[in-house]
Motif scaffolding. Structure first.
Motif, PDB file in Angstrom:
ATOM      1  N   GLY A  66       0.979  -3.910   5.736  1.00 21.92           N
ATOM      2  CA  GLY A  66      -0.333  -4.195   6.310  1.00 21.92           C
ATOM      3  C   GLY A  66      -1.311  -3.063   6.092  1.00 21.92           C
ATOM      4  O   GLY A  66      -2.501  -3.287   5.815  1.00 21.92           O
ATOM      5  N   LEU A  67      -0.835  -1.826   6.203  1.00 25.56           N
ATOM      6  CA  LEU A  67      -1.699  -0.678   5.959  1.00 25.56           C
ATOM      7  C   LEU A  67      -2.169  -0.653   4.509  1.00 25.56           C
ATOM      8  O   LEU A  67      -3.336  -0.383   4.228  1.00 25.56           O
ATOM      9  CB  LEU A  67      -0.956   0.607   6.319  1.00 25.56           C
ATOM     10  N   ALA A  68      -1.261  -0.946   3.582  1.00 25.88           N
ATOM     11  CA  ALA A  68      -1.636  -0.970   2.170  1.00 25.88           C
ATOM     12  C   ALA A  68      -2.684  -2.047   1.900  1.00 25.88           C
ATOM     13  O   ALA A  68      -3.648  -1.822   1.146  1.00 25.88           O
ATOM     14  CB  ALA A  68      -0.400  -1.200   1.299  1.00 25.88           C
ATOM     15  N   LEU A  69      -2.536  -3.213   2.512  1.00 24.69           N
ATOM     16  CA  LEU A  69      -3.518  -4.282   2.321  1.00 24.69           C
ATOM     17  C   LEU A  69      -4.875  -3.902   2.905  1.00 24.69           C
ATOM     18  O   LEU A  69      -5.923  -4.205   2.322  1.00 24.69           O
ATOM     19  CB  LEU A  69      -3.007  -5.575   2.953  1.00 24.69           C
ATOM     20  N   ALA A  70      -4.857  -3.236   4.069  1.00 24.39           N
ATOM     21  CA  ALA A  70      -6.125  -2.803   4.670  1.00 24.39           C
ATOM     22  C   ALA A  70      -6.831  -1.802   3.768  1.00 24.39           C
ATOM     23  O   ALA A  70      -8.056  -1.879   3.568  1.00 24.39           O
ATOM     24  CB  ALA A  70      -5.861  -2.195   6.045  1.00 24.39           C
ATOM     25  N   TYR A  71      -6.083  -0.875   3.191  1.00 24.81           N
ATOM     26  CA  TYR A  71      -6.687   0.109   2.297  1.00 24.81           C
ATOM     27  C   TYR A  71      -7.211  -0.569   1.032  1.00 24.81           C
ATOM     28  O   TYR A  71      -8.295  -0.220   0.535  1.00 24.81           O
ATOM     29  CB  TYR A  71      -5.683   1.197   1.947  1.00 24.81           C
ATOM     30  N   CYS A  72      -6.473  -1.544   0.515  1.00 23.20           N
ATOM     31  CA  CYS A  72      -6.948  -2.294  -0.653  1.00 23.20           C
ATOM     32  C   CYS A  72      -8.277  -2.980  -0.354  1.00 23.20           C
ATOM     33  O   CYS A  72      -9.189  -2.997  -1.192  1.00 23.20           O
ATOM     34  CB  CYS A  72      -5.900  -3.333  -1.069  1.00 23.20           C
ATOM     35  N   GLY A  73      -8.379  -3.566   0.836  1.00 29.47           N
ATOM     36  CA  GLY A  73      -9.630  -4.202   1.215  1.00 29.47           C
ATOM     37  C   GLY A  73     -10.792  -3.223   1.253  1.00 29.47           C
ATOM     38  O   GLY A  73     -11.904  -3.541   0.796  1.00 29.47           O
ATOM     39  N   LEU A  74     -10.543  -2.021   1.779  1.00 30.04           N
ATOM     40  CA  LEU A  74     -11.589  -0.999   1.824  1.00 30.04           C
ATOM     41  C   LEU A  74     -12.030  -0.582   0.432  1.00 30.04           C
ATOM     42  O   LEU A  74     -13.223  -0.417   0.162  1.00 30.04           O
ATOM     43  CB  LEU A  74     -11.083   0.219   2.599  1.00 30.04           C
ATOM     44  N   ARG A  75     -11.067  -0.404  -0.474  1.00 30.74           N
ATOM     45  CA  ARG A  75     -11.430   0.007  -1.833  1.00 30.74           C
ATOM     46  C   ARG A  75     -12.173  -1.110  -2.565  1.00 30.74           C
ATOM     47  O   ARG A  75     -13.099  -0.855  -3.341  1.00 30.74           O
ATOM     48  CB  ARG A  75     -10.173   0.404  -2.628  1.00 30.74           C
ATOM     49  N   LEU A  76     -11.781  -2.349  -2.317  1.00 27.57           N
ATOM     50  CA  LEU A  76     -12.473  -3.469  -2.945  1.00 27.57           C
ATOM     51  C   LEU A  76     -13.927  -3.541  -2.489  1.00 27.57           C
ATOM     52  O   LEU A  76     -14.841  -3.791  -3.291  1.00 27.57           O
ATOM     53  CB  LEU A  76     -11.746  -4.771  -2.626  1.00 27.57           C
ATOM     54  N   LEU A  77     -14.157  -3.306  -1.189  1.00 31.81           N
ATOM     55  CA  LEU A  77     -15.533  -3.300  -0.681  1.00 31.81           C
ATOM     56  C   LEU A  77     -16.346  -2.175  -1.304  1.00 31.81           C
ATOM     57  O   LEU A  77     -17.529  -2.346  -1.615  1.00 31.81           O
ATOM     58  CB  LEU A  77     -15.518  -3.163   0.841  1.00 31.81           C
ATOM     59  N   GLY A  97       0.577  11.717   4.942  1.00 38.20           N
ATOM     60  CA  GLY A  97       0.452  10.604   4.008  1.00 38.20           C
ATOM     61  C   GLY A  97      -0.517   9.543   4.477  1.00 38.20           C
ATOM     62  O   GLY A  97      -1.183   8.891   3.654  1.00 38.20           O
ATOM     63  N   LEU A  98      -0.625   9.345   5.796  1.00 40.66           N
ATOM     64  CA  LEU A  98      -1.546   8.346   6.329  1.00 40.66           C
ATOM     65  C   LEU A  98      -2.954   8.903   6.497  1.00 40.66           C
ATOM     66  O   LEU A  98      -3.936   8.154   6.440  1.00 40.66           O
ATOM     67  CB  LEU A  98      -1.036   7.831   7.684  1.00 40.66           C
ATOM     68  N   PHE A  99      -3.056  10.214   6.705  1.00 48.42           N
ATOM     69  CA  PHE A  99      -4.375  10.824   6.879  1.00 48.42           C
ATOM     70  C   PHE A  99      -5.197  10.732   5.603  1.00 48.42           C
ATOM     71  O   PHE A  99      -6.417  10.504   5.657  1.00 48.42           O
ATOM     72  CB  PHE A  99      -4.220  12.283   7.304  1.00 48.42           C
ATOM     73  N   VAL A 100      -4.551  10.901   4.451  1.00 54.32           N
ATOM     74  CA  VAL A 100      -5.291  10.949   3.183  1.00 54.32           C
ATOM     75  C   VAL A 100      -6.078   9.660   2.932  1.00 54.32           C
ATOM     76  O   VAL A 100      -7.280   9.720   2.643  1.00 54.32           O
ATOM     77  CB  VAL A 100      -4.346  11.269   2.006  1.00 54.32           C
ATOM     78  N   PRO A 101      -5.468   8.461   3.013  1.00 51.86           N
ATOM     79  CA  PRO A 101      -6.283   7.260   2.769  1.00 51.86           C
ATOM     80  C   PRO A 101      -7.380   7.053   3.808  1.00 51.86           C
ATOM     81  O   PRO A 101      -8.453   6.539   3.473  1.00 51.86           O
ATOM     82  CB  PRO A 101      -5.257   6.117   2.794  1.00 51.86           C
ATOM     83  N   VAL A 102      -7.132   7.445   5.061  1.00 51.69           N
ATOM     84  CA  VAL A 102      -8.191   7.333   6.075  1.00 51.69           C
ATOM     85  C   VAL A 102      -9.370   8.221   5.692  1.00 51.69           C
ATOM     86  O   VAL A 102     -10.525   7.778   5.668  1.00 51.69           O
ATOM     87  CB  VAL A 102      -7.649   7.719   7.469  1.00 51.69           C
TER      88      VAL A 102
END
Length: 381
Positions: A105-116, A51-56
């Protein structure tokens, strides 16, 4: 600054130094994922790892595909890429207990990446008129995918993971629903395979690091040394097998190209997880049976890698209009996957070097039986 002003198809385009620097932060993320799996090689631990590998992985795909089409390598692109690197670093920090206390925190970090990434596509939409149909679809799709991730910050588990799954599904479906727009903006047949090859090197490097880490601090018993050597042979054979076919053709306008891209997820997961399994096998006490968790982790991970590579080979054969039945390697790799699962089920009494030796031999068999011929590769997302 020199913003992108047009999409130019460069068949021989190569990765820039900025892109190579960008990959460095993924070395850390992959290492963190492998470490967490090694610490918890149970079924729940494996589920958390997947589950964590997929967003990375998907965050890397997003930037890589954007750069293939629109990267101007100017100051603005480099600064946005630097922010992406910070976001991936933040994601890597949250991987420890990323399905537990660090999940928000992981969800927020991924949100930041998608926003960029959305901002990058907004830049392409502004400066490249021909990119507007595709950029608009990607911005809408990725924005919709971002919403479940953002909502997951405020809800408990297991609802949080349902929202993550919904966001990932939208992310993955967005390119599949944009195939007509992609045809007007073809990817480079040289650049994308090179980038996938570099990510594969990162994952294989983690496997080699696992061999070194497993041996470090161990007594130099013959069984442990043999397990380590055969583990390295497996990683080397998988690398040889992958890069032997790195130059096979995938037509960017056919659906098999996206099968090629998406199946790499399972190949990368399998190679990373097998590295964690290798470290546990090497650390197994001499003369004692391998733990069921370590045995199943290594065998299931190698089976995933074999099966995924079989699909990748078949996708390349279908894409070129060839006759897939003439290539014996997909069938051999599927047989290898089944063999490793059988060893996981029935191999309680097997020493660890038999497991790693079997994986290495099965990976080497397609190379011996069917040497490859180099051609040119391209794909589309």
């Amino acid at each position: 600054m020199h913003p992108p002003t047009e999409h130019v198809h460069h068949p021989e385009r190569r990765a820039t130094w900025t892109e190579l620097f960008f990959d460095v932060v993924y070395v850390v993320a992959i290492a963190r994922l492998a470490h967490e799996l090694k610490e918890d090689p149970t079924l729940p631990g494996a589920a958390a790892f997947a589950g964590l590998f997929v967003p990375v992985w998907w965050s890397w795909i997003g930037v890589t595909v954007y750069a293939d089409r629109f990267d101007a390598d100017d100051a603005a692109d480099r600064l946005l890429l630097a922010l992406q690197m910070l976001g991936v670093a933040a994601l890597a920090v949250q991987i420890h207990d990323g399905a537990g206390t660090h999940a928000p925190g992981l969800a927020l970090a991924y949100c930041g990446l998608r926003l960029l990434l959305i901002l990058l596509y907004a830049r392409a939409w502004r400066h490249i008129p021909q990119a507007r149909p595709l950029a608009a679809r990607y911005m809408v799709g990725f924005s919709l995918a971002l919403l479940p991730w953002l909502a997951s910050v405020f809800v408990p588990s297991p609802l949080r993971f349902c929202l993550w799954a919904a966001g990932i599904v939208i992310d993955l479906l967005t390119p599949l629903a944009s195939r007509p727009q992609q045809r007007a903006l073809p990817l480079s047949p040289a650049h994308l395979p090179e980038r996938f090859g570099l990510f594969t090197l990162i994952v294989l490097g983690e496997s080699v690091a696992a061999v070194v880490g497993g041996v470090t601090g161990q007594h130099w018993a013959a069984g442990s040394v043999l397990t380590a050597v055969l583990s390295f042979a497996y990683a080397f054979a998988m690398g040889w097998l992958y890069f032997d076919k790195k130059h096979a053709t995938v037509h960017p306008k056919r659906r098999s190209a996206q099968v090629w891209v998406y199946t790499h997820l399972f190949l990368m997961m399998g190679l990373t997880a097998s590295g964690a399994g290798v470290e546990l096998l090497i650390a197994s006490p001499p003369g004692e049976p391998v733990s069921a968790a370590a045995r199943w982790l290594f065998c299931a991970a190698t089976a995933s890698g074999f099966a995924a590579f079989a699909v990748i080979l078949r996708a390349m054969a279908c894409s070129t209009g060839g006759r897939p039945g003439r290539d014996l390697r997909p069938g051999m790799l599927l047989g290898a996957a089944g063999t490793m699962l059988l060893l996981g089920h029935c191999g309680e009494a097997l020493p660890p070097y038999v497991l790693t030796g079997s994986a290495g031999a099965l990976a080497a068999l397609p190379l011996v039986a069917h040497p490859s011929r180099g051609r040119t590769l391209g794909a589309g997302v």
